[in-house]
Write an enzyme that holds these catalytic residues in place. Structure first.
Site, PDB file in Angstrom:
ATOM      1  N   LYS A 152     -61.387 -14.745  -5.936  1.00 30.32           N
ATOM      2  CA  LYS A 152     -62.792 -14.675  -5.530  1.00 30.32           C
ATOM      3  C   LYS A 152     -63.762 -15.017  -6.651  1.00 30.32           C
ATOM      4  O   LYS A 152     -64.770 -15.689  -6.434  1.00 30.32           O
ATOM      5  CB  LYS A 152     -63.093 -13.278  -4.992  1.00 30.32           C
ATOM      6  CG  LYS A 152     -62.308 -12.921  -3.724  1.00 30.32           C
ATOM      7  CD  LYS A 152     -62.598 -11.501  -3.282  1.00 30.32           C
ATOM      8  CE  LYS A 152     -61.790 -11.124  -2.051  1.00 30.32           C
ATOM      9  NZ  LYS A 152     -62.017  -9.717  -1.641  1.00 30.32           N
ATOM     10  N   THR A 158     -53.940 -14.751  -9.146  1.00 30.12           N
ATOM     11  CA  THR A 158     -52.848 -14.187  -9.928  1.00 30.12           C
ATOM     12  C   THR A 158     -51.925 -13.382  -9.026  1.00 30.12           C
ATOM     13  O   THR A 158     -52.341 -12.858  -7.991  1.00 30.12           O
ATOM     14  CB  THR A 158     -53.386 -13.286 -11.050  1.00 30.12           C
ATOM     15  OG1 THR A 158     -54.234 -12.268 -10.493  1.00 30.12           O
ATOM     16  CG2 THR A 158     -54.174 -14.097 -12.056  1.00 30.12           C
ATOM     17  N   ASN A 160     -50.240 -10.250  -9.329  1.00 27.72           N
ATOM     18  CA  ASN A 160     -50.198  -9.085 -10.196  1.00 27.72           C
ATOM     19  C   ASN A 160     -48.948  -8.235  -9.997  1.00 27.72           C
ATOM     20  O   ASN A 160     -48.423  -8.128  -8.895  1.00 27.72           O
ATOM     21  CB  ASN A 160     -51.436  -8.217  -9.953  1.00 27.72           C
ATOM     22  CG  ASN A 160     -52.705  -8.903 -10.400  1.00 27.72           C
ATOM     23  OD1 ASN A 160     -52.831 -10.123 -10.288  1.00 27.72           O
ATOM     24  ND2 ASN A 160     -53.652  -8.144 -10.901  1.00 27.72           N
ATOM     25  N   GLU A 210     -51.007  -9.728 -15.498  1.00 34.54           N
ATOM     26  CA  GLU A 210     -51.558 -10.643 -14.501  1.00 34.54           C
ATOM     27  C   GLU A 210     -50.993 -12.061 -14.685  1.00 34.54           C
ATOM     28  O   GLU A 210     -51.558 -12.873 -15.405  1.00 34.54           O
ATOM     29  CB  GLU A 210     -53.088 -10.660 -14.586  1.00 34.54           C
ATOM     30  CG  GLU A 210     -53.717  -9.282 -14.342  1.00 34.54           C
ATOM     31  CD  GLU A 210     -55.232  -9.319 -14.342  1.00 34.54           C
ATOM     32  OE1 GLU A 210     -55.779 -10.326 -13.861  1.00 34.54           O
ATOM     33  OE2 GLU A 210     -55.843  -8.362 -14.826  1.00 34.54           O
ATOM     34  N   TYR A 222     -47.930 -10.866  -1.097  1.00 34.99           N
ATOM     35  CA  TYR A 222     -47.908  -9.471  -1.517  1.00 34.99           C
ATOM     36  C   TYR A 222     -46.619  -8.801  -1.052  1.00 34.99           C
ATOM     37  O   TYR A 222     -46.161  -9.003   0.077  1.00 34.99           O
ATOM     38  CB  TYR A 222     -49.100  -8.710  -0.952  1.00 34.99           C
ATOM     39  CG  TYR A 222     -50.433  -9.177  -1.493  1.00 34.99           C
ATOM     40  CD1 TYR A 222     -50.696  -9.131  -2.854  1.00 34.99           C
ATOM     41  CD2 TYR A 222     -51.415  -9.665  -0.637  1.00 34.99           C
ATOM     42  CE1 TYR A 222     -51.917  -9.574  -3.349  1.00 34.99           C
ATOM     43  CE2 TYR A 222     -52.638 -10.103  -1.125  1.00 34.99           C
ATOM     44  CZ  TYR A 222     -52.881 -10.054  -2.489  1.00 34.99           C
ATOM     45  OH  TYR A 222     -54.084 -10.492  -2.982  1.00 34.99           O
ATOM     46  N   ARG A 235     -52.186 -17.097 -27.272  1.00 35.24           N
ATOM     47  CA  ARG A 235     -53.362 -16.633 -28.024  1.00 35.24           C
ATOM     48  C   ARG A 235     -53.622 -15.162 -27.738  1.00 35.24           C
ATOM     49  O   ARG A 235     -53.107 -14.601 -26.760  1.00 35.24           O
ATOM     50  CB  ARG A 235     -54.599 -17.457 -27.631  1.00 35.24           C
ATOM     51  CG  ARG A 235     -55.001 -17.284 -26.163  1.00 35.24           C
ATOM     52  CD  ARG A 235     -56.326 -17.969 -25.848  1.00 35.24           C
ATOM     53  NE  ARG A 235     -56.678 -17.860 -24.437  1.00 35.24           N
ATOM     54  CZ  ARG A 235     -57.331 -16.830 -23.899  1.00 35.24           C
ATOM     55  NH1 ARG A 235     -57.691 -15.811 -24.656  1.00 35.24           N
ATOM     56  NH2 ARG A 235     -57.623 -16.818 -22.596  1.00 35.24           N
ATOM     57  N   PHE A 240     -65.731 -13.352 -23.730  1.00 33.22           N
ATOM     58  CA  PHE A 240     -66.409 -14.630 -23.582  1.00 33.22           C
ATOM     59  C   PHE A 240     -67.874 -14.404 -23.238  1.00 33.22           C
ATOM     60  O   PHE A 240     -68.234 -13.399 -22.610  1.00 33.22           O
ATOM     61  CB  PHE A 240     -65.726 -15.470 -22.492  1.00 33.22           C
ATOM     62  CG  PHE A 240     -64.336 -15.887 -22.858  1.00 33.22           C
ATOM     63  CD1 PHE A 240     -64.104 -17.092 -23.496  1.00 33.22           C
ATOM     64  CD2 PHE A 240     -63.257 -15.056 -22.581  1.00 33.22           C
ATOM     65  CE1 PHE A 240     -62.816 -17.469 -23.856  1.00 33.22           C
ATOM     66  CE2 PHE A 240     -61.970 -15.419 -22.933  1.00 33.22           C
ATOM     67  CZ  PHE A 240     -61.746 -16.625 -23.579  1.00 33.22           C
TER      68      PHE A 240
END
Length: 279
Positions: A152, A158, A160, A210, A222, A235, A240
Site C-alpha cells: 500500500k 513483502t 513477512n 521482511e 498468506y 548494507r 531516509f
C-alpha cells in the site's frame, strides 16, 4: 584496538591488540596468535572510562596513541578511547541508541559495516559486487500479515515471517539488508532481498523480518510455508529524509541482490533441499 599502518601491511595484521574485560575465553578459541598484544582489565589500576588500559596498549605496541583506532561497543569504552587521544569507531551494544555515542568518530550498526580504508588501513577483500558473502543461515515459517506498508505505501509487497521463536537469531544477526533464496512450498524458488530490523523511517517498536521475493505473484499466499537461505549482506538499515528516497534505495537493493545471485558463489544455493521442504 587497531594500530594504523601502511596499506602495504597484510590484512591478517590489521588488529594488533585485544582487550579482555571478562574471563579471557578468547584465548582458548584459536585467536591468540592473531594479536600482537593481549591485555586484561586486571592489568591496570583503573577500568574504563579511564583511558589507562588504552594508553598501556599503545605503550606495549610502542606507538603514539594518536595512531591507534579503537573499536568499542560500550559507552565507557568510547569515553576511554577518546580520553586516550585515539580515534574511535562505536558499534553500539544498545539497540536503537546510536545518538548516545556522540564521542565516537564514527558509529556503525555492526562489524559488517566496518570499512578499514576510511582509517588509512587496508580494505577488506571480502566484498563482491557491493555484497558481503556470509556463511549461509536458514529461517522459515508461514507467511504472516505485516503492517500493510509493503504493497500500500511502498508498492513493494513483502512476505513477512513471524519473529516468534527467532529471538536468539534476531539478536545474533545485526539489523540490515540481506539477500538470498526463498522457497515457497507450492510455488518454487525465487530470488529474495530482505530487511531485518526496526525500519527507522517507520520507527518500528519491534525487530521484524521482511523478505521481498523478487517475482510478480498474481495473488497473496498468506499461511503458505516460506523457507529462506540468507547468503549475503548488502548494507545497514538507515533512515531516509523522504518516502521516495526510501523506495529508491529499496529498488537499488533489489538490483544489487538480483545481480549478485547470478554469481556462482550465490546461485549454487538455489538448489538447496531446505528450500523445497514443505515441513
Amino acid at each position: 584496538m587497531i594500530r594504523k599502518m601502511s596499506t602495504a601491511q597484510p590484512l591478517k595484521k590489521l588488529v594488533s591488540c585485544v582487550i579482555l574485560d571478562l574471563d579471557g575465553t578468547l584465548l582458548n578459541t584459536g585467536w591468540k596468535e592473531s594479536f600482537s598484544v593481549i591485555i586484561g582489565g586486571d592489568e591496570v589500576r583503573l577500568g574504563k572510562p579511564s583511558p589507562e588500559i588504552f594508553l598501556e596498549v599503545a605503550k606495549r605496541l610502542n606507538v603514539d596513541p594518536s595512531s591507534c583506532l579503537v573499536i568499542e561497543d560500550s559507552l565507557p569504552g568510547v569515553t576511554a578511547g577518546r580520553a586516550a587521544g585515539m580515534e574511535v569507531v562505536a558499534v553500539p551494544s544498545i539497540p536503537k541508541q546510536p545518538h548516545l555515542y556522540t564521542l565516537a568518530d564514527e558509529v556503525i550498526n555492526s562489524l559488517l559495516d566496518l570499512r578499514p580504508e576510511k582509517w588509512g588501513l587496508p580494505p577488506f577483500q571480502d566484498w563482491i559486487k557491493d555484497t558481503l558473502p556470509l556463511e549461509p543461515w536458514h529461517i522459515g515459517g508461514p507467511v504472516v500479515k505485516g503492517f500493510g506498508r509493503g504493497s500500500k505505501v511502498l508498492g513493494i509487497p513483502t512476505a513477512n515471517l513471524s519473529t516468534e521463536g527467532y529471538g536468539s537469531l534476531l539478536s545474533e544477526h545485526p539489523s540490515g539488508v540481506y539477500f538470498g533464496w526463498a522457497g515457497l512450498s507450492k510455488r518454487g524458488v525465487f530470488k529474495m532481498v530482505m530487511s531485518i530490523g526496526w525500519n527507522p523511517y517507520f520507527n518500528n517498536t519491534e525487530k521484524t523480518i521482511e523478505p521481498w521475493l523478487l517475482h510478480n505473484f498474481d495473488e497473496d499466499f498468506y499461511g503458505e510455508e516460506l523457507r529462506l537461505i540468507i547468503v549475503g549482506y548488502i548494507r545497514p538499515e538507515a533512515n531516509f529524509s523522504s518516502l521516495q528516497s526510501l523506495i529508491e534505495k529499496i529498488h537499488h537493493d533489489r538490483k544489487v541482490a538480483e545481480e549478485a545471485l547470478d554469481l556462482p558463489l550465490f546461485s549454487k544455493y538455489k538448489d538447496d533441499p531446505y528450500l523445497k521442504s514443505s515441513t
